[in-house]
Write an enzyme that holds these catalytic residues in place. Structure first.
Site, PDB file in Angstrom:
ATOM      1  CD  GLU A   1      -2.240  -1.073   2.983  1.00  0.00           C
ATOM      2  OE1 GLU A   1      -2.904  -0.111   3.382  1.00  0.00           O
ATOM      3  OE2 GLU A   1      -1.903  -2.011   3.719  1.00  0.00           O
TER       4      GLU A   1
ATOM      5  CE  LYS B   1       5.642   5.326   6.900  1.00  0.00           C
ATOM      6  NZ  LYS B   1       4.596   6.212   7.374  1.00  0.00           N
TER       7      LYS B   1
ATOM      8  NE  ARG C   1       2.501   5.270  17.197  1.00  0.00           N
ATOM      9  CZ  ARG C   1       3.678   5.659  16.765  1.00  0.00           C
ATOM     10  NH1 ARG C   1       3.836   5.999  15.511  1.00  0.00           N
ATOM     11  NH2 ARG C   1       4.690   5.724  17.590  1.00  0.00           N
TER      12      ARG C   1
ATOM     13  CD  GLU D   1      -1.402   7.363   8.605  1.00  0.00           C
ATOM     14  OE1 GLU D   1      -1.343   6.158   8.936  1.00  0.00           O
ATOM     15  OE2 GLU D   1      -0.511   8.184   8.849  1.00  0.00           O
TER      16      GLU D   1
ATOM     17  CE  LYS E   1       8.962   3.270   9.795  1.00  0.00           C
ATOM     18  NZ  LYS E   1       8.393   4.160  10.787  1.00  0.00           N
TER      19      LYS E   1
END
Ligand code: ZN
Ligand code: ZN
Lengths: 331, 533
Positions: B231, B233, B253, B282, B403
């Protein structure tokens, strides 16, 4: 007031006696306070020191002319009388008393007031001018009782022993190593392994009658010697990775007055730090200055400026002397 | 207090995580629960506002110890920590017999909390009296508590590990119980140590987040690309969307409840999602199919009132990428492929506010690498690679989420201001301001603190002191001669900044001793790069 001692480019000069104390450049006649490298330098014509210091100086200076004088005995040099008085710093370390026509100056060299089973105890000497070291002259430096710190060293060693780890304790080869070997004798009679630079000095101390744990140089062990559970003493400069590798899993520690401060302890990257020093802490510096009854104080080493300023604010005439003495180095 | 101080000392001494966990576990087993609750509070980084300013504490300590202020200053410069300096200069003054031991919880509840809001002349005899009865290390810990600076060198994961060990419960269960809002009480600590299983708690409570690690190996070593979900980032606010008990909660978070900042997301989710649903995703500022810079999103958080204007200027979406709870059941142990399918089903009709993070299709790694090259132009930070067979883990457990970021932007800039750092670096100049050229002048663009080695910091400190031109308080302006390569995670045009650009996470990549200040970048060049790219 007469000026009996003043620094020039070669050292602390006593003009009336024609000698230097702890000169940093070669001179004709050197009077030496003790055997550490920043006080006893090579190349002078003749050396005079306290008698118990002579074997140490012989090791450091080799083929030099070295003469020893018992503690407390007065020797006439030129127009002055010189005598040595215990400084409690390392074996044979002395304060140097210089007298001329009733005027007395004392150069402290390095000193401590805490008890040390391996050297003579400090004796305060009355004087008009006292030249004192100031390595740890900040109020944050105050030593815990030596027995308590030595007890922590012992517990650390025992905990590592139980965990099957070696204990590598870094400390100065001259003075601190022997003091630790003496202090640890309260708890054990085990043999301690030592770096090659430590063992010859142990011999000097033993001959002077110091009671210490038995020692064995690391270099004399066979390949594959297990070190788990053992204590190893070494100077900080020995801590390279190749030298360390032979010990297998090990915990490291540093025994130094600087370890009093948490940040220093953490920055140095040792697992543990033990604040044990052969220099006077802040309260002992002030106490000693008081006990000499000196009307004037000159400071050297480390925090010389802070100590002199503090004394002046307390109404004592004080100033600093520029010297290259290093005191307890940070590494 | 003694027990807690001893724990702090043990944690401070060792760098071994196993030893830290052992020390924590030993503490949790032996401490009374009301104390342990406070310990967990501090160990997980929760803070209380300071009770007293450090300056006041220092003034009292100087008087108590008879140390003039210049000498205190010199001492502080050698120590680098105020609480510690005070404890060191006060050492040795106390009576031979320490004061009777008082447990941490009673220290907090009977002594420190009641101290708040009282005038200094009432606080002083209390504090100096406590000092007299405490040994050095406990004085240090007390000072840290008083100044609100208590920070223990231990990560939340280690605390969770130790608690899980003592509770004999799975670590994720303990981690879950530690999230959200709680009070440090004996009852809370006991609930922490409950054996695993059904949780009765607060329905708004999120799950611990799983965090990706930077890809530190060749991408080919991950095996076949078919085993991975790729996906974009996204650079927004990582959050969990929770639909439980007839309500919607959005958690960041950083464990902040941010539902109120994004009313359109909550309004969409409430009718769309069944009760007992938790999504991970997100929050992004979003317009016409692409993300807006992070600074736009910050307006949603920063403004006191959410006016219609702010809502319109910073339109938000929730970009969902995982499903943690479905129909009230914790599905984190199910493989990602299955969770992802269910997620897509749930969000099918979530537009325009609730989206599913699109999967990037690539049959081979080199194709994936080409997709990654598009990242900058899509205003994303790179790719995320997630193992399709993996469960949803907690913390930064390496191996299943990577990542794979694009290289950060770099700029060559000139150091123009410097000031001392904090803590152990208080005696060194470590905080720097950097500038680039604009019409023949140097314009500041970033402050950076990190990135140099200890040796470089020392060398630079010496140079800066010798080349100071002017001092404004602690800040020095220095000769503009040293060039540094700065790296940024993000850089964007910003009318609100004097330089016209805003940077995120600047750090020093390299000291360019090979460059002269004239060779540093220009603002115009950077702008062109941004507009062009
Ligand atoms: Zn010495
Ligand atoms: Zn010295």
């Amino acid at each position: 007031m007469q000026v009996l001692l003043h620094p020039d480019d070669r050292g602390l000069f006593c003009e009336a006696g024609g000698f230097y104390i702890d000169p940093w450049k070669p001179v004709e006649r050197a009077v030496i306070s003790h055997g550490h490298g920043d006080h006893a330098r090579w190349g002078s014509g003749a050396y005079l020191a306290a008698a118990p210091s002579v074997p140490i100086l012989q090791r450091r200076l080799g083929e030099a002319r070295i003469e020893g004088v018992p503690f407390g005995e007065r020797v006439r040099i030129g127009e002055v009388f010189v005598s040595f008085h215990p400084a409690g710093h390392i074996l044979g370390s002395a304060q140097v008393r210089v007298e001329r026509d009733g005027e007395v100056w004392v150069f402290s060299g390095d000193y401590k007031r805490a008890a040390d089973p391996t050297c003579e105890s400090f004796e305060p000497v009355a004087c008009h001018t006292f030249i004192t070291e100031a390595t740890f002259a900040l109020p944050i430096y105050r030593w815990d009782p030596t027995a308590a710190v030595a007890g922590e060293v012992w517990e650390w060693w025992e905990a590592n022993r139980e965990a099957g780890r070696a204990s590598v304790l870094f400390c100065y080869a001259l003075g601190k190593a022997q003091r630790l070997l003496g202090e640890l004798a309260r708890w054990t009679d085990r043999t301690v392994f030592v770096h090659g630079s430590v063992e010859p000095l142990n011999e000097v101390y033993r001959q002077a009658g110091a009671a210490m744990l038995p020692t064995r140089p690391v270099a004399e062990t066979v390949r594959g010697q297990p070190f788990a559970g053992e204590l190893i003493l070494a100077p900080p400069s020995a801590g390279g990775s190749t030298w360390m590798r032979r010990f297998g899993p090990a915990s490291t520690a540093f025994a130094s007055g600087w370890m009093r401060v948490r940040g220093t302890r953490r920055r140095r990257g040792f697992d543990r730090g033990f604040a044990i020093s052969d220099h006077a802490d802040w309260p002992d510096l002030l106490r000693t200055i008081r006990e000499t009854g000196a009307e004037r104080v000159l400071t050297t080493h480390g925090y010389a400026g802070s100590l002199a300023r503090y004394l002046r604010e307390q109404g004592i005439a004080a100033g600093t002397l520029a010297t290259p003495f290093e005191g307890e180095m940070e590494d | 207090m003694k027990r807690f101080a001893t724990l702090y000392e043990a944690l401070d001494r060792t760098t071994s995580t196993n030893e830290k966990v052992a020390a924590l576990a030993a503490y949790f087993v032996s401490a009374p629960p009301e104390d342990a609750a406070w310990a967990v509070w501090f160990l997980t980084g929760r803070r209380l506002k300071r009770f007293l300013p450090g300056r006041l504490l220092a003034a009292w300590a100087m008087e108590e110890a008879g140390v003039p202020d210049w000498l205190f200053e010199e001492s502080y410069a050698g120590v680098g920590d105020l609480a510690e300096t005070i404890s060191l200069i006060l050492d040795g003054r106390g009576p031979a017999e320490p004061a009777p031991e008082l447990p941490l919880s009673r220290w907090m509840e009977e002594r420190l909390l009641p101290l708040r809001g009282r005038p200094p002349e009432e606080q002083r005899p209390e504090v100096t009296g406590w000092w007299l009865g405490l040994p050095r290390w406990e004085t240090f810990v007390l000072n840290k508590l008083l100044t609100g600076e208590l920070r223990v060198g231990v990560s939340q994961t280690l605390v969770e590990r130790a608690l899980a060990q003592v509770a004999n419960a799975p670590q994720p269960a303990v981690a879950h119980r530690l999230m959200g809002t709680w009070e440090p009480t004996a009852a809370f600590f006991q609930s922490l140590l409950a054996p695993g299983g059904e949780e009765e708690e607060d329905t708004s409570r999120p799950y611990p987040f799983y965090l990706a690690s930077p890809l530190d190996q060749p991408v080919e070593s991950l095996g076949s690309p078919e085993e991975w979900l790729a996906e974009w980032k996204w650079d927004g606010i990582r959050s969990q969307l929770i639909r439980r008990g007839g309500a919607v909660h959005l958690w960041s978070r950083g464990e902040e409840l941010i539902t109120g900042r994004f009313p359109e997301l909550a309004r969409t989710a409430l009718p769309l999602l069944p009760d007992g649903t938790v999504l991970d995703g997100e929050i992004l500022a979003w317009r016409e199919g692409r993300p807006l810079p992070f600074s736009v999103l910050q307006r949603r958080i920063g403004r006191k009132r959410l006016t219609d204007k702010v809502l319109a200027e910073a339109p938000a979406v929730f970009m969902g990428y995982d499903l943690l709870e479905l129909e009230g059941r914790d599905v984190r142990e199910r493989p990602l492929a299955e969770r992802r399918r269910a997620l897509e089903g749930l969000l099918e009709r979530g537009r325009p506010f609730l989206l599913t993070s699109p999967a990037i299709e690539a049959a081979a790694w080199d194709e994936m690498a080409r997709a990654r090259e598009e990242a900058r132009e899509r205003d994303v930070e790179g790719l995320m690679l997630k193992r399709l067979a993996s469960p949803y883990r907690t913390g930064r457990k390496k191996g299943d989420w990577w990542k794979w970021k694009i290289e950060p932007f770099t700029v060559d800039a000139v150091l123009i201001y410097a000031q001392p750092g904090h803590g152990r670096r208080a005696n060194l100049l470590t905080d720097y301001t950097f500038a680039v050229w604009s019409e023949g002048e140097l314009v500041p663009i970033a402050k950076a603190y990190s990135g140099l080695s200890d040796e470089e910091i020392l060398a630079l400190d010496g140079w800066l002191r010798r080349h100071t031109m002017q001092k404004f308080g602690p800040v020095r302006s220095v000769e503009p001669a040293q060039v540094f390569e700065l790296a940024f995670e993000g850089i964007a045009l910003s009318p609100r900044h004097k330089s016209g650009i805003a940077v995120r996470f600047p750090r020093i990549a390299r000291w360019r001793t090979d460059k002269t200040p004239e060779q540093a970048d220009t603002l115009e060049g950077i702008r062109r790069l941004l507009e062009g790219g």
